[in-house]
Design a protein around this motif. Structure first.
Motif, PDB file in Angstrom:
ATOM      1  N   THR A  27      -5.997   9.087  -8.662  1.00  9.44           N
ATOM      2  CA  THR A  27      -6.631   9.238  -7.110  1.00  9.44           C
ATOM      3  C   THR A  27      -7.397   8.036  -7.020  1.00  9.44           C
ATOM      4  O   THR A  27      -7.146   7.405  -5.802  1.00  9.44           O
ATOM      5  N   LYS A  51      -5.422   1.298  -2.596  1.00 11.58           N
ATOM      6  CA  LYS A  51      -4.178   0.842  -1.683  1.00 11.58           C
ATOM      7  C   LYS A  51      -4.290  -0.844  -1.722  1.00 11.58           C
ATOM      8  O   LYS A  51      -3.920  -1.340  -0.559  1.00 11.58           O
ATOM      9  N   HIS A  58      -4.807   4.951  -6.383  1.00 14.06           N
ATOM     10  CA  HIS A  58      -4.336   5.132  -5.108  1.00 14.06           C
ATOM     11  C   HIS A  58      -5.170   5.128  -3.878  1.00 14.06           C
ATOM     12  O   HIS A  58      -4.541   4.403  -2.887  1.00 14.06           O
ATOM     13  N   ASN A  59      -6.412   5.541  -4.133  1.00 11.60           N
ATOM     14  CA  ASN A  59      -7.253   5.227  -2.844  1.00 11.60           C
ATOM     15  C   ASN A  59      -7.594   3.732  -2.430  1.00 11.60           C
ATOM     16  O   ASN A  59      -7.975   3.411  -1.323  1.00 11.60           O
TER      17      ASN A  59
END
Length: 203
Positions: free
Chosen positions: A179, A185, A182-183
């Motif tokens: 996570t 980006k 992924h956050n």
């Protein structure tokens, strides 16, 4: 006892760097605050080493200077803190910021580090200053106390996968590490940048 290594970097896969010295490759664990300062592969590096013997393995932990190693040594003396947790602490908080944190009693920074609960954080705040303050260079302490710097600026590709693996090795759960990356980006970023920015986002 190994206390210092100078050699050529063969591989870098956070938080591990492989250093070749006289034909022997040494696998060294480094805090991310030290790892991101390493030169490129095939370039020479010099690191101070803490050699830790465990029942089933021998571990080398590397640092850019003696003050970082001193803080690591004092952290692992505290009940409840092993070398991997000390590595995680110094990956989230640089040596300079650590001294500032202790000096200013910034308790809240510690509890944000994965694996550090209120009990261990309070133990660090109580025990660490008296243990190591006389072992750190005075010039370094003065630099830390006079500094206004904040937590270090941390500069599904292969880099993202490596970054997730690096975070897991620092104590994060797989889902949590996934996570965090992924956050961000930032699929174009390299592994080291992703780990630094992920750690920065948790503080």
């Amino acid at each position: 006892m190994i206390s210092f290594l100078r050699g050529k970097i063969l591989e870098k896969q956070a938080p591990i760097v492989l250093i070749e010295t006289n034909g022997i490759g040494y696998e060294v664990y480094m805090p991310m605050t030290c790892f991101y300062k390493l030169p490129e592969i095939n370039e020479e590096v010099a690191v101070f080493i803490e050699f830790i013997v465990r029942k089933d393995m021998l571990l080398l932990f590397g640092f850019n200077d003696k003050n970082e190693r001193t803080i690591f040594r004092e952290l692992v003396k505290i009940s409840g803190i092993g070398p991997k947790l000390a590595l995680t602490i110094l990956s989230a908080i640089s040596a300079q910021q650590f001294i500032n944190m202790i000096n200013n009693k910034q308790f809240e920074l510690l509890v944000k580090v994965p694996g550090i609960g209120l009990k261990i954080a309070s133990r660090i705040m109580i025990e660490i200053k008296d243990q190591f303050i006389n072992k750190i260079d005075d010039s370094f302490i003065n630099k830390c106390i006079n500094s206004t710097s904040i937590l270090f600026p941390l500069k599904k590709t292969d880099a993202e996968k490596e970054a997730i693996a690096g975070l897991i090795s620092l104590g994060y759960k797989p889902q949590e590490a996934n996570t965090m990356i992924h956050n961000l980006k930032k699929p174009e970023a390299n592994c080291e940048t992703l780990i630094r920015e992920a750690l920065c986002a948790t503080i």
